[in-house]
Motif scaffolding. Structure first.
Motif, PDB file in Angstrom:
ATOM      1  N   PHE A  59      49.821  35.891  36.732  1.00  0.00           N
ATOM      2  CA  PHE A  59      50.156  36.854  35.695  1.00  0.00           C
ATOM      3  C   PHE A  59      49.780  38.257  36.154  1.00  0.00           C
ATOM      4  N   ILE A  60      50.270  39.240  35.417  1.00  0.00           N
ATOM      5  CA  ILE A  60      49.933  40.648  35.636  1.00  0.00           C
ATOM      6  C   ILE A  60      49.116  41.109  34.441  1.00  0.00           C
ATOM      7  N   LEU A  61      47.987  41.759  34.704  1.00  0.00           N
ATOM      8  CA  LEU A  61      47.188  42.328  33.633  1.00  0.00           C
ATOM      9  C   LEU A  61      47.321  43.847  33.705  1.00  0.00           C
ATOM     10  N   ALA A  62      47.985  44.417  32.708  1.00  0.00           N
ATOM     11  CA  ALA A  62      48.209  45.866  32.647  1.00  0.00           C
ATOM     12  C   ALA A  62      47.107  46.486  31.797  1.00  0.00           C
ATOM     13  N   ILE A  63      46.301  47.346  32.398  1.00  0.00           N
ATOM     14  CA  ILE A  63      45.046  47.814  31.810  1.00  0.00           C
ATOM     15  C   ILE A  63      45.153  49.287  31.439  1.00  0.00           C
ATOM     16  N   GLU A  64      44.735  49.614  30.235  1.00  0.00           N
ATOM     17  CA  GLU A  64      44.879  50.991  29.757  1.00  0.00           C
ATOM     18  C   GLU A  64      44.015  51.989  30.518  1.00  0.00           C
ATOM     19  N   THR A  65      42.724  51.726  30.644  1.00  0.00           N
ATOM     20  CA  THR A  65      41.797  52.751  31.126  1.00  0.00           C
ATOM     21  C   THR A  65      41.383  52.554  32.574  1.00  0.00           C
ATOM     22  N   GLY A  66      41.082  53.680  33.231  1.00  0.00           N
ATOM     23  CA  GLY A  66      40.644  53.628  34.620  1.00  0.00           C
ATOM     24  C   GLY A  66      39.294  52.959  34.778  1.00  0.00           C
ATOM     25  N   GLY A  67      38.403  53.180  33.819  1.00  0.00           N
ATOM     26  CA  GLY A  67      37.090  52.570  33.899  1.00  0.00           C
ATOM     27  C   GLY A  67      37.164  51.061  33.870  1.00  0.00           C
ATOM     28  N   MET A  68      38.011  50.505  33.014  1.00  0.00           N
ATOM     29  CA  MET A  68      38.149  49.046  32.949  1.00  0.00           C
ATOM     30  C   MET A  68      38.895  48.512  34.156  1.00  0.00           C
ATOM     31  N   PHE A  69      39.890  49.241  34.636  1.00  0.00           N
ATOM     32  CA  PHE A  69      40.586  48.828  35.861  1.00  0.00           C
ATOM     33  C   PHE A  69      39.592  48.709  37.007  1.00  0.00           C
ATOM     34  N   ASP A  70      38.753  49.723  37.178  1.00  0.00           N
ATOM     35  CA  ASP A  70      37.754  49.701  38.252  1.00  0.00           C
ATOM     36  C   ASP A  70      36.749  48.567  38.057  1.00  0.00           C
ATOM     37  N   GLY A  72      26.835  43.136  29.111  1.00  0.00           N
ATOM     38  CA  GLY A  72      26.700  43.127  30.558  1.00  0.00           C
ATOM     39  C   GLY A  72      28.021  43.402  31.246  1.00  0.00           C
ATOM     40  N   LEU A  73      27.950  43.796  32.509  1.00  0.00           N
ATOM     41  CA  LEU A  73      29.149  44.227  33.231  1.00  0.00           C
ATOM     42  C   LEU A  73      30.067  43.082  33.632  1.00  0.00           C
ATOM     43  N   ASP A  74      29.564  41.852  33.599  1.00  0.00           N
ATOM     44  CA  ASP A  74      30.402  40.704  33.963  1.00  0.00           C
ATOM     45  C   ASP A  74      31.026  40.022  32.747  1.00  0.00           C
ATOM     46  N   TYR A  75      30.630  40.441  31.557  1.00  0.00           N
ATOM     47  CA  TYR A  75      31.061  39.739  30.347  1.00  0.00           C
ATOM     48  C   TYR A  75      32.583  39.776  30.183  1.00  0.00           C
ATOM     49  N   VAL A  76      33.191  40.903  30.504  1.00  0.00           N
ATOM     50  CA  VAL A  76      34.634  41.029  30.312  1.00  0.00           C
ATOM     51  C   VAL A  76      35.407  40.048  31.181  1.00  0.00           C
ATOM     52  N   THR A  77      34.933  39.816  32.414  1.00  0.00           N
ATOM     53  CA  THR A  77      35.643  38.911  33.314  1.00  0.00           C
ATOM     54  C   THR A  77      35.185  37.462  33.190  1.00  0.00           C
ATOM     55  N   ASP A  78      33.929  37.263  32.802  1.00  0.00           N
ATOM     56  CA  ASP A  78      33.407  35.896  32.697  1.00  0.00           C
ATOM     57  C   ASP A  78      33.706  35.245  31.349  1.00  0.00           C
ATOM     58  N   LEU A 109      37.301  45.611  36.647  1.00  0.00           N
ATOM     59  CA  LEU A 109      37.929  44.342  37.022  1.00  0.00           C
ATOM     60  C   LEU A 109      38.112  44.233  38.536  1.00  0.00           C
ATOM     61  N   VAL A 110      38.408  45.363  39.181  1.00  0.00           N
ATOM     62  CA  VAL A 110      38.531  45.362  40.643  1.00  0.00           C
ATOM     63  C   VAL A 110      37.183  45.044  41.274  1.00  0.00           C
ATOM     64  N   GLU A 111      36.133  45.726  40.804  1.00  0.00           N
ATOM     65  CA  GLU A 111      34.801  45.497  41.364  1.00  0.00           C
ATOM     66  C   GLU A 111      34.331  44.067  41.133  1.00  0.00           C
ATOM     67  N   ASN A 112      34.715  43.487  39.998  1.00  0.00           N
ATOM     68  CA  ASN A 112      34.326  42.113  39.692  1.00  0.00           C
ATOM     69  C   ASN A 112      35.204  41.086  40.392  1.00  0.00           C
ATOM     70  N   GLY A 113      36.227  41.544  41.126  1.00  0.00           N
ATOM     71  CA  GLY A 113      37.099  40.621  41.856  1.00  0.00           C
ATOM     72  C   GLY A 113      37.977  39.774  40.960  1.00  0.00           C
ATOM     73  N   PHE A 114      38.335  40.326  39.795  1.00  0.00           N
ATOM     74  CA  PHE A 114      39.096  39.532  38.831  1.00  0.00           C
ATOM     75  C   PHE A 114      40.483  39.176  39.345  1.00  0.00           C
ATOM     76  N   ASP A 115      41.079  40.057  40.151  1.00  0.00           N
ATOM     77  CA  ASP A 115      42.416  39.752  40.667  1.00  0.00           C
ATOM     78  C   ASP A 115      42.416  38.490  41.510  1.00  0.00           C
ATOM     79  N   GLU A 116      41.363  38.288  42.295  1.00  0.00           N
ATOM     80  CA  GLU A 116      41.291  37.091  43.141  1.00  0.00           C
ATOM     81  C   GLU A 116      40.827  35.873  42.352  1.00  0.00           C
ATOM     82  N   ASP A 117      39.818  36.063  41.494  1.00  0.00           N
ATOM     83  CA  ASP A 117      39.299  34.931  40.723  1.00  0.00           C
ATOM     84  C   ASP A 117      40.338  34.363  39.766  1.00  0.00           C
TER      85      ASP A 117
END
Length: 276
Positions: free
Chosen positions: A104-115, A257-263, A117-125
Motif C-alpha cells: 500500500f501507499i501511505l500519503a502523509i500530511e506533515t513533514g514531521g510525521m513523514f520523517d 513515545g516515538l515508536d507508538y505511531v508505527t508499533d 515514519l522514515v526514521e522508524n523504518g515503517f516503509d520496510e516493516d
C-alpha cells in the motif's frame, strides 16, 4: 520552455492592449484550455509554483533527465532521507513506473510525521511506499498517486491531522478538489482510505488536543453538506468533533513515545483494512 501561472501572467505585460488585467484572467484561461482540449496544463508546459512532494519506499521508476537520458531510480535504495522528489510533470512520457512490491501507499500530511515514519523504518516493516503530501497536495502528487493506484494496483491510504482542513486533504486525494473538478478523473483516487486522526481517535487514544476555532466549526458544518463527506463514517466523525469541540495533530501520538505511531496506532488503523 515551461512557465508558472505567475510567469504566464507577466509575459502578457508585453502584449500592450492584449495583456491580462489580472492574474485571475490568465489562470481561468489555463482552466478553460484544460476543459476544451481535455489535456492537463502540464501538457502546455505550465508548471505549479509549489514543488512536488517526497517519496520513500521500494518503488522503481525511470525518469527523463534534463539532458534527455532515461534514468532508473529506486525510491528506497537510490535516495537519501529526504526521498525522491516528485517532478511537476509525472505523465508517462516523463516518468515510467517500472515495479514495486509495496502492499500500500501511505500519503502523509506533515513533514514531521513523514520523517518519523522514515526514521522508524515503517516503509520496510510494513512493506509500503511513504509519500509526503506537504499539506494540501500538489497536482503532480495527486497524479502520481492516481497512476500508482491504477497502473501498479497499489492501494492508497491517507494519514492526516484531525481537523476539518485535514479532512479536505483526504477528500482532494480521494475525490478531487473543487478547483480541479474538471480533471478529477486524472487526479483523484476514489478507493483511497482514510487512516488519519478522527474525533473517535481523540477519545479512544486520549490524545492532546486544541479547541476548535470558529473557523474550524464553520468548516466542519460546511463539510456536513459536502458530497465528498456524504457517508455514515464522515457524518459521525464530523458530528463527534463538533460535539467534543476538539482537534488533534498527528504528532500528538508522540505522547506515548516515538515508536507508538508505527508499533500501535497505524497497525490498528491499517489492519482492519487488510493493509497490514
Amino acid at each position: 520552455k515551461s512557465s508558472t501561472l505567475r510567469e504566464m501572467y507577466y509575459i502578457s505585460e508585453g502584449w500592450d492592449i492584449a495583456k491580462f488585467h489580472a492574474q485571475e484572467e490568465s489562470n481561468l484561461l489555463a482552466e478553460d484550455l484544460e476543459v476544451i482540449t481535455q489535456l492537463l496544463r502540464e501538457d502546455f508546459k505550465l508548471r505549479p509554483e509549489e514543488s512536488g512532494a517526497s517519496v520513500i519506499g521500494n518503488l522503481t521508476l525511470e525518469e527523463i533527465t534534463r539532458n534527455g537520458d532515461r534514468k532508473r531510480i529506486n525510491c528506497r535504495d537510490d535516495v537519501g532521507d529526504a526521498g525522491y522528489t516528485i517532478p511537476y510533470n509525472v505523465e508517462k512520457e516523463k516518468v515510467k513506473l517500472v515495479e514495486s512490491d509495496a502492499k500500500f501507499i501511505l500519503a502523509i500530511e506533515t513533514g514531521g510525521m513523514f520523517d518519523r515514519l522514515v526514521e522508524n523504518g515503517f516503509d520496510e516493516d510494513a512493506k509500503c511506499i511513504l509519500v509526503h503530501l506537504k499539506g494540501q497536495p500538489s497536482r503532480s502528487t495527486r497524479r502520481l498517486l492516481k497512476r500508482l493506484n491504477e497502473e501498479l494496483k497499489i492501494n492508497v491510504a491517507t494519514f492526516t491531522d484531525g481537523d476539518p482542513w485535514s479532512f479536505r486533504i483526504h477528500a482532494s486525494v480521494a475525490y478531487g478538489a473543487i478547483k480541479t473538478a474538471h480533471i478529477s478523473e486524472y487526479l483523484a483516487t476514489p478507493t483511497a482510505e482514510f487512516v488519519g486522526i478522527t474525533a473517535s481517535d481523540i477519545l479512544n487514544y486520549d490524545l492532546p488536543t486544541d479547541a476548535l476555532t470558529p473557523r474550524d466549526i464553520g468548516a466542519l458544518n460546511a463539510e456536513m453538506t459536502d458530497p465528498r463527506f456524504n457517508d455514515e463514517f464522515w457524518r459521525n466523525e464530523i458530528q463527534a468533533m463538533l460535539q467534543i469541540n476538539k482537534k488533534a495533530e498527528q504528532q500528538a501520538l508522540a505522547k506515548y513515545g516515538l515508536d507508538y505511531v508505527t508499533d500501535t496506532y497505524l497497525p490498528e488503523k491499517l489492519g482492519p483494512l487488510g493493509l497490514m
